[in-house]
Design a protein around this motif. Structure first.
Motif, PDB file in Angstrom:
ATOM      1  N   GLN A 168      67.709  48.849 -18.137  1.00 30.15           N
ATOM      2  CA  GLN A 168      66.676  49.829 -17.789  1.00 30.15           C
ATOM      3  C   GLN A 168      66.288  50.171 -19.390  1.00 30.15           C
ATOM      4  OE1 GLN A 168      69.112  51.958 -15.034  1.00 30.15           O
ATOM      5  NE2 GLN A 168      67.297  52.765 -14.577  1.00 30.15           N
ATOM      6  N   TRP A 169      65.335  50.629 -19.436  1.00 29.83           N
ATOM      7  CA  TRP A 169      64.651  50.986 -21.079  1.00 29.83           C
ATOM      8  C   TRP A 169      64.014  52.304 -20.953  1.00 29.83           C
ATOM      9  CZ3 TRP A 169      66.367  47.800 -24.821  1.00 29.83           C
ATOM     10  CH2 TRP A 169      66.754  46.481 -24.558  1.00 29.83           C
ATOM     11  N   ARG A 170      64.038  52.998 -21.857  1.00 27.30           N
ATOM     12  CA  ARG A 170      63.230  54.142 -22.038  1.00 27.30           C
ATOM     13  C   ARG A 170      62.229  53.964 -23.146  1.00 27.30           C
ATOM     14  NH1 ARG A 170      63.851  58.575 -24.928  1.00 27.30           N
ATOM     15  NH2 ARG A 170      65.722  58.002 -25.866  1.00 27.30           N
ATOM     16  N   LYS A 171      60.862  54.280 -22.752  1.00 24.61           N
ATOM     17  CA  LYS A 171      59.987  53.848 -23.745  1.00 24.61           C
ATOM     18  C   LYS A 171      59.964  55.479 -24.831  1.00 24.61           C
ATOM     19  CE  LYS A 171      54.825  52.705 -24.168  1.00 24.61           C
ATOM     20  NZ  LYS A 171      53.677  52.779 -23.451  1.00 24.61           N
ATOM     21  N   SER A 190      68.385  52.520 -21.993  1.00 27.63           N
ATOM     22  CA  SER A 190      68.719  53.715 -21.151  1.00 27.63           C
ATOM     23  C   SER A 190      69.970  54.311 -21.443  1.00 27.63           C
ATOM     24  CB  SER A 190      68.393  53.689 -19.888  1.00 27.63           C
ATOM     25  OG  SER A 190      67.036  53.643 -19.523  1.00 27.63           O
ATOM     26  N   PHE A 191      71.124  53.637 -21.849  1.00 26.28           N
ATOM     27  CA  PHE A 191      72.321  53.977 -22.270  1.00 26.28           C
ATOM     28  C   PHE A 191      72.444  54.572 -23.499  1.00 26.28           C
ATOM     29  CE2 PHE A 191      72.882  50.974 -18.546  1.00 26.28           C
ATOM     30  CZ  PHE A 191      73.828  51.751 -17.697  1.00 26.28           C
ATOM     31  N   ALA A 192      71.281  54.546 -24.291  1.00 24.86           N
ATOM     32  CA  ALA A 192      71.434  55.347 -25.499  1.00 24.86           C
ATOM     33  C   ALA A 192      71.990  56.713 -25.527  1.00 24.86           C
ATOM     34  CB  ALA A 192      70.005  55.119 -26.273  1.00 24.86           C
ATOM     35  N   ASN A 220      76.159  46.852 -25.365  1.00 22.62           N
ATOM     36  CA  ASN A 220      77.624  47.217 -25.105  1.00 22.62           C
ATOM     37  C   ASN A 220      78.141  47.616 -23.844  1.00 22.62           C
ATOM     38  OD1 ASN A 220      76.699  49.573 -25.178  1.00 22.62           O
ATOM     39  ND2 ASN A 220      77.683  50.451 -26.902  1.00 22.62           N
ATOM     40  N   HIS A 221      77.391  47.424 -22.935  1.00 27.61           N
ATOM     41  CA  HIS A 221      77.637  47.522 -21.368  1.00 27.61           C
ATOM     42  C   HIS A 221      77.169  46.378 -20.231  1.00 27.61           C
ATOM     43  CE1 HIS A 221      73.286  48.380 -20.703  1.00 27.61           C
ATOM     44  NE2 HIS A 221      73.036  48.942 -21.674  1.00 27.61           N
ATOM     45  N   PRO A 222      77.812  46.225 -19.329  1.00 26.57           N
ATOM     46  CA  PRO A 222      77.279  45.007 -18.530  1.00 26.57           C
ATOM     47  C   PRO A 222      75.998  45.031 -18.145  1.00 26.57           C
ATOM     48  CG  PRO A 222      78.746  46.784 -17.197  1.00 26.57           C
ATOM     49  CD  PRO A 222      78.679  47.101 -18.618  1.00 26.57           C
ATOM     50  N   HIS A 223      75.343  44.057 -17.726  1.00 20.13           N
ATOM     51  CA  HIS A 223      74.021  43.701 -17.263  1.00 20.13           C
ATOM     52  C   HIS A 223      74.186  44.573 -15.888  1.00 20.13           C
ATOM     53  CE1 HIS A 223      70.460  41.997 -15.935  1.00 20.13           C
ATOM     54  NE2 HIS A 223      70.213  41.543 -17.179  1.00 20.13           N
ATOM     55  N   PRO A 224      72.933  45.371 -15.797  1.00 18.42           N
ATOM     56  CA  PRO A 224      72.845  46.237 -14.624  1.00 18.42           C
ATOM     57  C   PRO A 224      72.697  45.324 -13.299  1.00 18.42           C
ATOM     58  CG  PRO A 224      71.373  47.194 -16.305  1.00 18.42           C
ATOM     59  CD  PRO A 224      71.906  45.833 -16.883  1.00 18.42           C
ATOM     60  N   SER A 225      72.111  44.438 -13.457  1.00 19.15           N
ATOM     61  CA  SER A 225      71.785  43.471 -12.309  1.00 19.15           C
ATOM     62  C   SER A 225      73.131  43.039 -11.754  1.00 19.15           C
ATOM     63  CB  SER A 225      70.894  42.187 -12.693  1.00 19.15           C
ATOM     64  OG  SER A 225      71.576  41.341 -13.797  1.00 19.15           O
ATOM     65  N   LYS A 226      74.136  42.890 -12.555  1.00 18.87           N
ATOM     66  CA  LYS A 226      75.266  42.511 -11.957  1.00 18.87           C
ATOM     67  C   LYS A 226      75.868  43.284 -11.209  1.00 18.87           C
ATOM     68  CE  LYS A 226      76.264  39.407 -15.939  1.00 18.87           C
ATOM     69  NZ  LYS A 226      77.079  39.201 -16.949  1.00 18.87           N
ATOM     70  N   GLY A 232      72.763  45.227  -3.375  1.00 20.39           N
ATOM     71  CA  GLY A 232      71.367  44.729  -2.759  1.00 20.39           C
ATOM     72  C   GLY A 232      70.360  45.395  -3.190  1.00 20.39           C
ATOM     73  N   SER A 233      70.285  46.070  -4.470  1.00 20.32           N
ATOM     74  CA  SER A 233      69.027  46.972  -4.826  1.00 20.32           C
ATOM     75  C   SER A 233      68.233  45.757  -5.397  1.00 20.32           C
ATOM     76  CB  SER A 233      69.739  47.841  -5.996  1.00 20.32           C
ATOM     77  OG  SER A 233      68.514  48.090  -6.641  1.00 20.32           O
ATOM     78  N   ASN A 234      66.978  45.928  -5.265  1.00 20.08           N
ATOM     79  CA  ASN A 234      65.975  45.267  -5.806  1.00 20.08           C
ATOM     80  C   ASN A 234      65.496  45.743  -6.842  1.00 20.08           C
ATOM     81  OD1 ASN A 234      65.659  43.362  -3.584  1.00 20.08           O
ATOM     82  ND2 ASN A 234      64.442  44.586  -2.577  1.00 20.08           N
ATOM     83  N   ARG A 235      66.001  46.810  -7.646  1.00 22.00           N
ATOM     84  CA  ARG A 235      65.449  47.533  -8.858  1.00 22.00           C
ATOM     85  C   ARG A 235      65.540  46.435 -10.019  1.00 22.00           C
ATOM     86  NH1 ARG A 235      66.270  53.470 -10.873  1.00 22.00           N
ATOM     87  NH2 ARG A 235      64.894  53.543 -12.575  1.00 22.00           N
TER      88      ARG A 235
END
Length: 322
Positions: A168-171, A190-192, A220-226, A232-235
């Motif tokens: 997840q990114w914040r522009k 986004s974890f900044a 420095n955090h796990p991949h959100p998709s994991k 079951g999220s499609n995000r």
DNA sequence: CGGTTTTGACCGGCGC
DNA sequence: GCGCCGGTCAAAACCG
């Protein structure tokens, strides 16, 4: 590092046959199938079929051995070439040790080359990364890790600068740069501020359908998709979700994956994947392979059926032993 | 209402 | 010193 360590990811084709094919019962545990045949009084056919399966198993084992040997030879050749390249680079860097053209030029070369050669990042970036590694060994651990990824966007989508990498990114900014009419977008994780990873995204100047993303730093955090994949999220969408050509190059690892070809029916994705791996980050590479294989396998109904048969077969064996 | 995106302003490095 | 350029900031707008 040893490139051959990647061989650990190869499938063991010598594994015992996990299932027996039968027209009436396509996937059944071996003993259950045998009982059916015994009931029908067709032991002869069972033995013939077992013999045929053993032949097939031997053939596959031989093929597996050949492929392993071939891969080993390729790995050795690759290591040799890599050493030669490194020697060549070190000779050149000792000759041209000019102090000029500092930080900005380095940035420009890394970024603009990425834009201009998005379809050929593997070679250009690996050479620049070798240059960096040979020149700045001491600075490597101080600089944030920089990697580039080029992604072919969907044909209908020529406006957004979204690289679906799962994070997840914040522009936080957008700029029109000098050498490229398409704007460059700046993203922070986004974890900044706990995660300082930044990302720059810009369309390739040569091919507007290619988005070039430059990553700085490591999460420095796990991949959100994991995390999300279990819910079951499609995000989270990975690069493989879109027909794309992906090149990842950095001062550390260099991974070039050509996933542009659509998966033909009945073919595994891994057969269409061409990977060129620099031997600097075995953990990342192995992690990528593991993830890729896992996603491929979990999509494969044959694998699921085989796994189910294997589990049920093991279960039956254990229950018989009790 | 909190998080994200947009967008003009600002800052610092670099070349001339 | 000035202008150019890439990168970042921050206020306003937007969105769920």
């Amino acid at each position: 590092m040893e490139f051959t360590s990647l061989l650990n990811n190869s499938f063991d084709l010598n594994a015992r046959p996990l299932r027996i094919y039968n027209e009436d019962h396509p996937i059944l545990p071996k003993q259950e199938v045998e009982s059916h045949f015994i009931e029908l009084g067709r032991n002869v056919h069972v033995k013939e079929e077992r013999g045929a399966l053993m032949e097939e198993l031997n053939r596959v084992s031989a093929e597996n051995k050949k492929l392993t040997e071939l891969l080993t030879v390729m790995c050795e050749n690759y290591t040799e070439l890599k050493n030669q390249l490194f020697e060549h680079k070190s000779k050149n860097s000792s000759v041209e040790n000019s102090p000029g053209s500092r930080k900005r030029k380095l940035q420009n070369s890394s970024i603009d080359n990425g834009n201009n050669e998005a379809t050929n990042i593997g070679s250009s970036e690996s050479s620049s990364s070798d240059e960096d590694s040979s020149k700045n060994h001491k600075e490597d651990h101080m600089k944030p890790k920089i990697s580039q990824v080029s992604v072919r966007s969907e044909a209908s989508d020529h406006t957004s600068l979204i690289v679906k990498d799962g994070y997840q990114w914040r522009k936080y900014g957008q700029k029109v740069t000098r050498n490229n009419p398409s704007p460059r977008a700046y993203f922070k994780c986004s974890f900044a501020p706990s995660c300082q990873v930044k990302k720059k995204v810009q369309r390739s100047i040569e091919d507007q359908s290619i988005i070039v993303a430059t990553y700085e730093g490591e999460h420095n955090h796990p991949h959100p998709s994991k995390v999300e994949s279990t819910s079951g999220s499609n995000r989270s969408l990975t690069l493989g979700s879109v027909p794309c050509s992906t090149s990842l190059a950095s001062s550390g690892p260099t991974i070039t994956l050509d996933l542009t070809k659509q998966k033909p029916p009945g073919h595994e994705e891994t057969r269409n994947s061409r990977s060129k791996v620099d031997a600097h980050a075995p953990e990342q590479i192995q992690q990528y392979f593991v993830e890729h294989m896992a996603s491929t396998l979990t999509k494969d109904p044959n694998f699921k059926a085989a796994l189910a048969a294997a589990i049920s077969g093991q279960f039956l064996q254990h229950t018989e032993n009790w």
